[in-house]
Design a protein around this motif. Structure first.
Motif, PDB file in Angstrom:
ATOM      1  N   GLY A 149       0.827  -1.198   0.000  1.00  0.00           N
ATOM      2  CA  GLY A 149       0.000   0.000   0.000  1.00  0.00           C
ATOM      3  C   GLY A 149       0.863   1.250   0.000  1.00  0.00           C
ATOM      4  N   GLN A 150       0.195   2.380   0.118  1.00  0.00           N
ATOM      5  CA  GLN A 150       0.926   3.646   0.102  1.00  0.00           C
ATOM      6  C   GLN A 150       1.141   4.173   1.514  1.00  0.00           C
ATOM      7  OE1 GLN A 150      -0.877   6.605  -2.441  1.00  0.00           O
ATOM      8  NE2 GLN A 150       0.294   5.835  -4.181  1.00  0.00           N
ATOM      9  N   TYR A 151       2.232   4.884   1.680  1.00  0.00           N
ATOM     10  CA  TYR A 151       2.430   5.672   2.894  1.00  0.00           C
ATOM     11  C   TYR A 151       3.097   6.968   2.470  1.00  0.00           C
ATOM     12  CZ  TYR A 151       3.425   7.051   7.656  1.00  0.00           C
ATOM     13  OH  TYR A 151       3.450   7.744   8.847  1.00  0.00           O
ATOM     14  N   ASN A 152       2.572   8.087   2.912  1.00  0.00           N
ATOM     15  CA  ASN A 152       3.045   9.392   2.431  1.00  0.00           C
ATOM     16  C   ASN A 152       3.064   9.464   0.901  1.00  0.00           C
ATOM     17  OD1 ASN A 152       3.311  10.430   4.957  1.00  0.00           O
ATOM     18  ND2 ASN A 152       5.549  10.433   4.983  1.00  0.00           N
ATOM     19  N   ASP A 153       2.014   8.916   0.295  1.00  0.00           N
ATOM     20  CA  ASP A 153       1.840   8.947  -1.164  1.00  0.00           C
ATOM     21  C   ASP A 153       2.899   8.174  -1.939  1.00  0.00           C
ATOM     22  OD1 ASP A 153      -0.426  10.593  -0.915  1.00  0.00           O
ATOM     23  OD2 ASP A 153       0.844  12.383  -0.762  1.00  0.00           O
ATOM     24  N   ILE A 154       3.608   7.291  -1.256  1.00  0.00           N
ATOM     25  CA  ILE A 154       4.607   6.491  -1.962  1.00  0.00           C
ATOM     26  C   ILE A 154       4.254   5.013  -1.831  1.00  0.00           C
ATOM     27  CG2 ILE A 154       7.046   5.789  -1.987  1.00  0.00           C
ATOM     28  CD1 ILE A 154       7.690   8.620  -0.924  1.00  0.00           C
ATOM     29  N   ASP A 155       4.332   4.303  -2.954  1.00  0.00           N
ATOM     30  CA  ASP A 155       4.079   2.851  -2.927  1.00  0.00           C
ATOM     31  C   ASP A 155       5.159   2.157  -2.121  1.00  0.00           C
ATOM     32  OD1 ASP A 155       1.787   2.936  -4.500  1.00  0.00           O
ATOM     33  OD2 ASP A 155       2.948   2.886  -6.362  1.00  0.00           O
ATOM     34  N   ARG A 156       4.743   1.223  -1.284  1.00  0.00           N
ATOM     35  CA  ARG A 156       5.713   0.515  -0.423  1.00  0.00           C
ATOM     36  C   ARG A 156       5.611  -0.990  -0.671  1.00  0.00           C
ATOM     37  NH1 ARG A 156       8.453   4.881   2.360  1.00  0.00           N
ATOM     38  NH2 ARG A 156       6.936   6.579   2.333  1.00  0.00           N
ATOM     39  N   TYR A 157       6.769  -1.629  -0.687  1.00  0.00           N
ATOM     40  CA  TYR A 157       6.831  -3.063  -0.967  1.00  0.00           C
ATOM     41  C   TYR A 157       7.650  -3.790   0.097  1.00  0.00           C
ATOM     42  CZ  TYR A 157       5.274  -1.585  -5.604  1.00  0.00           C
ATOM     43  OH  TYR A 157       4.567  -1.045  -6.635  1.00  0.00           O
ATOM     44  N   ALA A 158       7.208  -4.983   0.435  1.00  0.00           N
ATOM     45  CA  ALA A 158       7.964  -5.813   1.371  1.00  0.00           C
ATOM     46  C   ALA A 158       9.198  -6.387   0.692  1.00  0.00           C
ATOM     47  CB  ALA A 158       7.087  -6.956   1.874  1.00  0.00           C
ATOM     48  N   PHE A 159      10.163  -6.787   1.477  1.00  0.00           N
ATOM     49  CA  PHE A 159      11.309  -7.503   0.923  1.00  0.00           C
ATOM     50  C   PHE A 159      10.802  -8.829   0.356  1.00  0.00           C
ATOM     51  CE2 PHE A 159      15.144 -10.067   0.893  1.00  0.00           C
ATOM     52  CZ  PHE A 159      16.060  -9.166   0.381  1.00  0.00           C
ATOM     53  N   PRO A 160      11.280  -9.227  -0.836  1.00  0.00           N
ATOM     54  CA  PRO A 160      10.742 -10.438  -1.466  1.00  0.00           C
ATOM     55  C   PRO A 160      10.896 -11.698  -0.609  1.00  0.00           C
ATOM     56  CG  PRO A 160      12.476  -9.424  -2.812  1.00  0.00           C
ATOM     57  CD  PRO A 160      12.291  -8.559  -1.633  1.00  0.00           C
ATOM     58  N   ASP A 161       9.935 -12.592  -0.736  1.00  0.00           N
ATOM     59  CA  ASP A 161      10.002 -13.868  -0.009  1.00  0.00           C
ATOM     60  C   ASP A 161      11.106 -14.739  -0.587  1.00  0.00           C
ATOM     61  OD1 ASP A 161       7.843 -13.251   1.622  1.00  0.00           O
ATOM     62  OD2 ASP A 161       6.409 -13.898   0.106  1.00  0.00           O
ATOM     63  N   VAL A 162      11.614 -15.597   0.261  1.00  0.00           N
ATOM     64  CA  VAL A 162      12.724 -16.466  -0.148  1.00  0.00           C
ATOM     65  C   VAL A 162      12.297 -17.398  -1.293  1.00  0.00           C
ATOM     66  CG1 VAL A 162      12.244 -18.163   1.687  1.00  0.00           C
ATOM     67  CG2 VAL A 162      14.521 -18.024   0.689  1.00  0.00           C
ATOM     68  N   LYS A 163      11.048 -17.838  -1.281  1.00  0.00           N
ATOM     69  CA  LYS A 163      10.582 -18.743  -2.346  1.00  0.00           C
ATOM     70  C   LYS A 163      10.543 -18.053  -3.702  1.00  0.00           C
ATOM     71  CE  LYS A 163       8.038 -22.111   0.356  1.00  0.00           C
ATOM     72  NZ  LYS A 163       6.750 -22.502   0.918  1.00  0.00           N
ATOM     73  N   THR A 164      10.159 -16.779  -3.671  1.00  0.00           N
ATOM     74  CA  THR A 164      10.115 -16.025  -4.928  1.00  0.00           C
ATOM     75  C   THR A 164      11.508 -15.927  -5.540  1.00  0.00           C
ATOM     76  OG1 THR A 164       8.363 -14.692  -3.939  1.00  0.00           O
ATOM     77  CG2 THR A 164       9.370 -13.846  -5.962  1.00  0.00           C
ATOM     78  N   ILE A 165      12.481 -15.585  -4.704  1.00  0.00           N
ATOM     79  CA  ILE A 165      13.851 -15.418  -5.205  1.00  0.00           C
ATOM     80  C   ILE A 165      14.425 -16.765  -5.643  1.00  0.00           C
ATOM     81  CG2 ILE A 165      16.195 -14.680  -4.609  1.00  0.00           C
ATOM     82  CD1 ILE A 165      14.167 -12.374  -4.833  1.00  0.00           C
ATOM     83  N   ALA A 166      14.074 -17.820  -4.919  1.00  0.00           N
ATOM     84  CA  ALA A 166      14.594 -19.150  -5.258  1.00  0.00           C
ATOM     85  C   ALA A 166      14.137 -19.600  -6.645  1.00  0.00           C
ATOM     86  CB  ALA A 166      14.154 -20.167  -4.203  1.00  0.00           C
ATOM     87  N   GLY A 167      13.020 -19.048  -7.101  1.00  0.00           N
ATOM     88  CA  GLY A 167      12.482 -19.462  -8.394  1.00  0.00           C
ATOM     89  C   GLY A 167      12.969 -18.644  -9.575  1.00  0.00           C
ATOM     90  N   LEU A 168      13.837 -17.673  -9.317  1.00  0.00           N
ATOM     91  CA  LEU A 168      14.316 -16.810 -10.407  1.00  0.00           C
ATOM     92  C   LEU A 168      15.603 -17.353 -11.028  1.00  0.00           C
ATOM     93  CD1 LEU A 168      13.923 -13.347  -8.620  1.00  0.00           C
ATOM     94  CD2 LEU A 168      12.405 -14.309 -10.351  1.00  0.00           C
ATOM     95  N   THR A 169      15.883 -16.880 -12.231  1.00  0.00           N
ATOM     96  CA  THR A 169      17.182 -17.174 -12.842  1.00  0.00           C
ATOM     97  C   THR A 169      18.086 -15.973 -12.606  1.00  0.00           C
ATOM     98  OG1 THR A 169      16.621 -16.147 -14.951  1.00  0.00           O
ATOM     99  CG2 THR A 169      16.052 -18.478 -14.676  1.00  0.00           C
ATOM    100  N   PRO A 170      19.404 -16.182 -12.601  1.00  0.00           N
ATOM    101  CA  PRO A 170      20.332 -15.067 -12.404  1.00  0.00           C
ATOM    102  C   PRO A 170      20.097 -13.941 -13.410  1.00  0.00           C
ATOM    103  CG  PRO A 170      21.508 -17.138 -12.271  1.00  0.00           C
ATOM    104  CD  PRO A 170      20.107 -17.470 -12.676  1.00  0.00           C
ATOM    105  N   GLU A 171      19.742 -14.307 -14.628  1.00  0.00           N
ATOM    106  CA  GLU A 171      19.491 -13.287 -15.659  1.00  0.00           C
ATOM    107  C   GLU A 171      18.328 -12.391 -15.253  1.00  0.00           C
ATOM    108  OE1 GLU A 171      20.029 -16.555 -16.293  1.00  0.00           O
ATOM    109  OE2 GLU A 171      22.099 -16.128 -16.904  1.00  0.00           O
ATOM    110  N   GLU A 172      17.264 -13.012 -14.727  1.00  0.00           N
ATOM    111  CA  GLU A 172      16.105 -12.231 -14.289  1.00  0.00           C
ATOM    112  C   GLU A 172      16.492 -11.284 -13.155  1.00  0.00           C
ATOM    113  OE1 GLU A 172      12.108 -14.802 -14.648  1.00  0.00           O
ATOM    114  OE2 GLU A 172      13.709 -15.878 -13.641  1.00  0.00           O
ATOM    115  N   LEU A 173      17.241 -11.813 -12.206  1.00  0.00           N
ATOM    116  CA  LEU A 173      17.605 -11.021 -11.021  1.00  0.00           C
ATOM    117  C   LEU A 173      18.527  -9.863 -11.365  1.00  0.00           C
ATOM    118  CD1 LEU A 173      18.606 -12.641  -7.637  1.00  0.00           C
ATOM    119  CD2 LEU A 173      17.000 -10.808  -8.112  1.00  0.00           C
ATOM    120  N   LYS A 174      19.341 -10.036 -12.361  1.00  0.00           N
ATOM    121  CA  LYS A 174      20.327  -9.009 -12.681  1.00  0.00           C
ATOM    122  C   LYS A 174      19.694  -7.687 -13.095  1.00  0.00           C
ATOM    123  CE  LYS A 174      24.418 -11.763 -13.472  1.00  0.00           C
ATOM    124  NZ  LYS A 174      25.177 -12.576 -14.443  1.00  0.00           N
ATOM    125  N   SER A 175      18.407  -7.738 -13.485  1.00  0.00           N
ATOM    126  CA  SER A 175      17.723  -6.491 -13.833  1.00  0.00           C
ATOM    127  C   SER A 175      17.544  -5.610 -12.605  1.00  0.00           C
ATOM    128  CB  SER A 175      16.357  -6.802 -14.446  1.00  0.00           C
ATOM    129  OG  SER A 175      15.512  -7.377 -13.464  1.00  0.00           O
TER     130      SER A 175
END
Length: 294
Positions: A149-175
């Motif tokens: 959600g927003q706080y002070n009009d800025i979108d806020r995001y949680a740190f990614p879950d470990v499962k999400t990162i585990a499913g990525l390829t290095p190429e994807e993450l490098k972006s």
DNA sequence: CCCCAGGCAGTTA
DNA sequence: TAACTGCCTGGG
């Protein structure tokens, strides 16, 4: 030590709080997700919650939270039940240098951070600088973390879950601007998905065994391992030796080039069960004042 | 533009 | 096990 707490709507106030200086807490380099607002308060994210912290006189105002959440998350996160006077006294006895460092960073508190986020963030921190670490962590969260959600009009995001990162390829993450650490993070994430972190179990191990188990993770060496030991496992005798601590310890105590391992063992002996706190005061002192830098 | 940053893994001797 | 080297990337 009894805290004087007032619970208002969407806000918690701790009155007459000792040893709590937001600037020192959030800018001493222990965490990468807190940012200063125009009014001098700090907004940050942890445990998938957005929080704003401001000090007014001797009171600390915690905004965007409530009694239940405060007691379940933020009390421990901000280490509010720990009496820093005892720690300061213990590590600075017969040590004028430590007295100065403590005086400089007087309101530092050590945040109890989430295991996976701490591991990933400090893998990213290797051979990197703080502004860029913060930026990388932010981009990672925007790209792969839950939208909070927003706080002070800025979108806020949680740190990614470990499962999400585990499913990525290095190429994807490098972006996300993470560079060669992408493969480290993914491999470590996969290890953690395969064998989830058991904090209680780790806390019961002695520090050497605990360190050894952390060193199995890809991208985790002695320095990063000690950061994890200290910032999330609660092994307060840990002593991460980075370039700043190395320089300041050489400058004040050794007077010559000294290997990180020697420094770490010296500090563990010298500062005992509170060595980690000593490290944090020293680090902040050295970095802010550029001590020992050629 | 070049230098370097909160080290680490991989490779040699 | 100690010493050496290359490394993504962008801030300063």
């Amino acid at each position: 030590m009894q805290l004087d707490i007032i619970y208002n709507h969407n806000e918690v106030i701790v009155k007459n709080m000792e040893d709590f200086e937001p600037q020192h807490i959030f800018e001493c380099g222990q965490s990468f997700r807190w940012n200063r607002e125009i009014d001098g308060s700090y907004t940050g994210i942890a445990y998938k919650k957005i929080l704003n912290v401001k000090k007014i006189d001797r009171d600390i105002i915690f905004k965007n939270t409530n009694k239940k959440e405060f007691n379940e998350i933020w009390m421990e996160y901000f280490d509010l039940n720990t009496d820093y006077k005892i720690i300061k006294k213990e590590i600075s006895k017969d040590d004028p240098i430590m007295k100065k460092a403590i005086d400089f960073g007087n309101g530092i508190r050590i945040l109890k951070q989430e295991p996976w986020e701490t591991i990933a963030s400090f893998i990213i921190s290797a051979n990197n600088n703080i502004p860029r670490i913060k930026k990388t962590v932010e981009i990672l969260s925007e790209n792969y973390g839950d939208y909070l959600g927003q706080y002070n009009d800025i979108d806020r995001y949680a740190f990614p879950d470990v499962k999400t990162i585990a499913g990525l390829t290095p190429e994807e993450l490098k972006s996300s601007g993470i560079g060669y650490r992408a493969s480290y993070i993914i491999k470590t994430a996969q290890m953690i998905v395969d064998e989830p972190i058991d904090l209680c179990k780790l806390q019961k191990l002695d520090i050497k065994k605990c360190e050894k188990s952390l060193l199995q993770y890809h991208g985790v060496g002695p320095k990063v391992a000690h950061c994890i030991l200290f910032f999330c496992i609660g092994q307060m005798e840990a002593f991460p030796v980075d370039t700043w601590v190395k320089r300041v310890m050489e400058y004040f105590y050794f007077k010559e080039e000294t290997k990180p391992k020697v420094i770490q063992e010296f500090a563990t002996k010298k500062y005992g069960k509170y060595a980690g706190y000593a490290q944090q005061y020293l680090f902040y002192y050295a970095r802010e004042l550029n001590i020992g830098k050629k």
